[in-house]
Scaffold this motif. Structure first.
Motif, short mmCIF file in Angstrom:
data_model
loop_
_atom_site.label_atom_id
_atom_site.label_comp_id
_atom_site.label_asym_id
_atom_site.label_seq_id
_atom_site.Cartn_x
_atom_site.Cartn_y
_atom_site.Cartn_z
N GLU A 15 -32.90 -22.19 -2.95
CA GLU A 15 -31.60 -21.64 -3.38
C GLU A 15 -30.62 -21.51 -2.20
N GLY A 16 -31.00 -21.97 -1.02
CA GLY A 16 -30.12 -21.93 0.16
C GLY A 16 -30.19 -20.62 0.91
N ASN A 17 -31.14 -19.76 0.59
CA ASN A 17 -31.30 -18.50 1.31
C ASN A 17 -32.03 -18.75 2.63
N VAL A 18 -31.50 -18.13 3.67
CA VAL A 18 -32.09 -18.29 5.01
C VAL A 18 -32.84 -17.01 5.35
N HIS A 19 -34.11 -17.18 5.76
CA HIS A 19 -34.96 -16.03 6.06
C HIS A 19 -35.45 -16.11 7.52
N LEU A 20 -35.53 -14.93 8.15
CA LEU A 20 -36.05 -14.82 9.53
C LEU A 20 -37.41 -14.16 9.46
N ILE A 29 -31.27 -13.35 6.18
CA ILE A 29 -30.18 -13.30 7.17
C ILE A 29 -28.94 -14.05 6.70
N GLY A 30 -29.02 -14.80 5.58
CA GLY A 30 -27.83 -15.50 5.12
C GLY A 30 -28.15 -16.50 4.02
N THR A 34 -25.66 -24.47 -1.74
CA THR A 34 -26.65 -25.28 -2.45
C THR A 34 -26.22 -26.74 -2.42
N GLY A 35 -27.16 -27.61 -2.18
CA GLY A 35 -26.88 -29.05 -2.11
C GLY A 35 -26.69 -29.56 -0.71
N ALA A 41 -28.28 -25.61 7.95
CA ALA A 41 -28.37 -24.15 7.99
C ALA A 41 -29.21 -23.69 9.16
N ILE A 42 -30.33 -24.36 9.34
CA ILE A 42 -31.23 -23.98 10.45
C ILE A 42 -30.50 -24.16 11.80
#
Length: 412
Positions: A15-20, A29-30, A34-35, A41-42
């Motif tokens: 879903e495009g969610n960024v996790h730390l 974290i952000g 999507t797409g 992102a990374i």
């Protein structure tokens, strides 16, 4: 750069969610559009971490170099912690927090070192300010108003550059320093005011002397006027210095008046020297006659010749000044030789000395006769001791008689 959805310190989900990833688990974290490629992102959140890491490194370097004061370092550390804690970035944020935590003791150590340095600096400043006050008070007690003023100004500049002490200590020393400067400047002002007054009086006195000198410049009474100029010069020196901007001008006027007189005198003397040169030729001829009398062999003849020579010498007149000492010296030498010869003759024929010599001879002859008679009697009586004493006395009297007879011969 990691291009997959997975990252060593996090991930990007579908879903495009960024996790730390943290020690306590994952932290959102952000979110990325999507797409889009997850790698984008990374990469974005990696750059954020790199910026934070650079901030921490810069803080470490500035603290190590001493470029930051302890208080500024604390502020910078707090700001860096604020930026790192809970940051939306992919990386080892815990290590950055640990590095920031490690800086706190360094900042405290720097604070203590700076405090100690400050205390040492203040102590040194206290010693130096005390020395400055002592020197200022010594200057105020003296009378070197030119160099003293310059030195006090330099001491003031040095005082301003020194660190402040405690308020009470700094104020006490400043009060002494300021009082010394004020007292000196008051005395200095009075001194220079008196000097200005004396210079003004000297200017008036020298202007009068210039007027006298200019009035004498056309005099032809060479001897008296030269003496008057010597007196003027003595009065000029006694008058003291006039103001600096007029002293040279006054001296040039005073000297110019003298130059006019002495130039005229020199010109007149040169004319007289030319006139007197002929007299010098005559006197040289007279000297040839006078010096021919030496050495003195006939005193009476020399005296007669000398009288004539002296009369002609006086009649010959004056000679150039440059030759007076030479010619007079040669004549005096002849005169002295004649006088010395006369003295020797007088001593040789002195009647009083001759009479005393005759009297001494008579006394010695009588003493010798009496001693010879006494000696004859002593020999007849066999008195050996008396014979010895009378024999010695007789020899002594005969020796004195011989000397007296020689002295009498010198007067005959």
């Amino acid at each position: 750069m990691t291009t997959a959805a997975e990252h060593p310190w996090g991930r990007v989900d579908d879903e495009g969610n960024v996790h730390l990833r943290t020690a306590d688990g994952e932290r959102f974290i952000g979110q990325w559009a999507t797409g889009s490629e997850p790698a984008e992102a990374i990469a974005f959140y990696e750059r954020r971490f790199a910026a934070l890491e650079t901030e921490v490194e810069l803080l470490e370097k500035r603290l190590a170099s001493g470029a930051l004061s302890p208080s500024d370092a604390v502020k910078a550390l707090d700001k860096a912690r604020e930026n790192v804690t809970g940051a939306a970035a992919l990386g080892d944020l815990a290590s950055l927090e640990a590095r920031l935590t490690a800086l706190a003791p360094q900042i405290e150590k720097a604070r203590e070192e700076r405090k100690a340095a400050r205390e040492a600096e203040v102590a040194a400043a206290g010693e130096r300010k005390t020395a400055i006050v002592g020197e200022a008070e010594a200057i105020a007690a003296g009378h070197d108003y030119r160099k003293g003023g310059e030195r006090l100004s330099a001491l003031l500049d040095e005082w301003k550059a020194l660190p402040r002490l405690s308020k009470s200590a700094d104020d006490a020393l400043w009060h002494r320093f300021s009082a010394a400067r004020t007292a000196f400047m008051r005395q200095r002002k009075t001194f220079f005011a008196e000097q200005d007054s004396k210079r003004a009086e000297a200017k008036k006195a020298k202007e009068k002397l210039i007027a006298e000198a200019e009035a004498l410049s056309t005099s032809t009474d060479w001897g008296a006027t030269a003496g008057a100029y010597r007196d003027l010069m003595a009065r000029w020196k006694a008058a003291g210095a006039a103001p600096r901007h007029v002293e040279d001008k006054l001296w040039k006027r005073f000297r110019a008046a003298q130059d006019v007189f002495f130039a005229a005198r020199d010109e007149a003397n040169q004319a007289l020297d030319a006139e007197f040169e002929a007299n010098a030729v005559v006197k040289e001829q007279i000297l040839v006659e006078a010096e021919a009398l030496l050495p003195i062999t006939d005193l009476e003849a020399a005296r007669k010749s000398w009288h004539d020579i002296a009369d002609r010498w006086e009649a010959a007149g004056k000679v150039p000044r440059a030759r007076i000492q030479e010619l007079e010296g040669r004549l005096r030498k002849v005169e002295q030789a004649i006088r010395s010869a006369g003295d020797r003759e007088w001593k040789r024929t002195d009647p009083e000395k001759s009479a005393r010599a005759d009297d001494m001879i008579g006394k010695l002859e009588r003493a010798i006769t009496e001693t010879e008679e006494a000696l004859t009697k002593a020999e007849a009586a066999g008195d050996a001791k008396k014979v010895k004493d009378l024999t010695a006395k007789l020899a002594s009297n005969r020796s004195f008689l011989e000397m007296a007879q020689k002295a009498q011969a010198d007067f005959s």
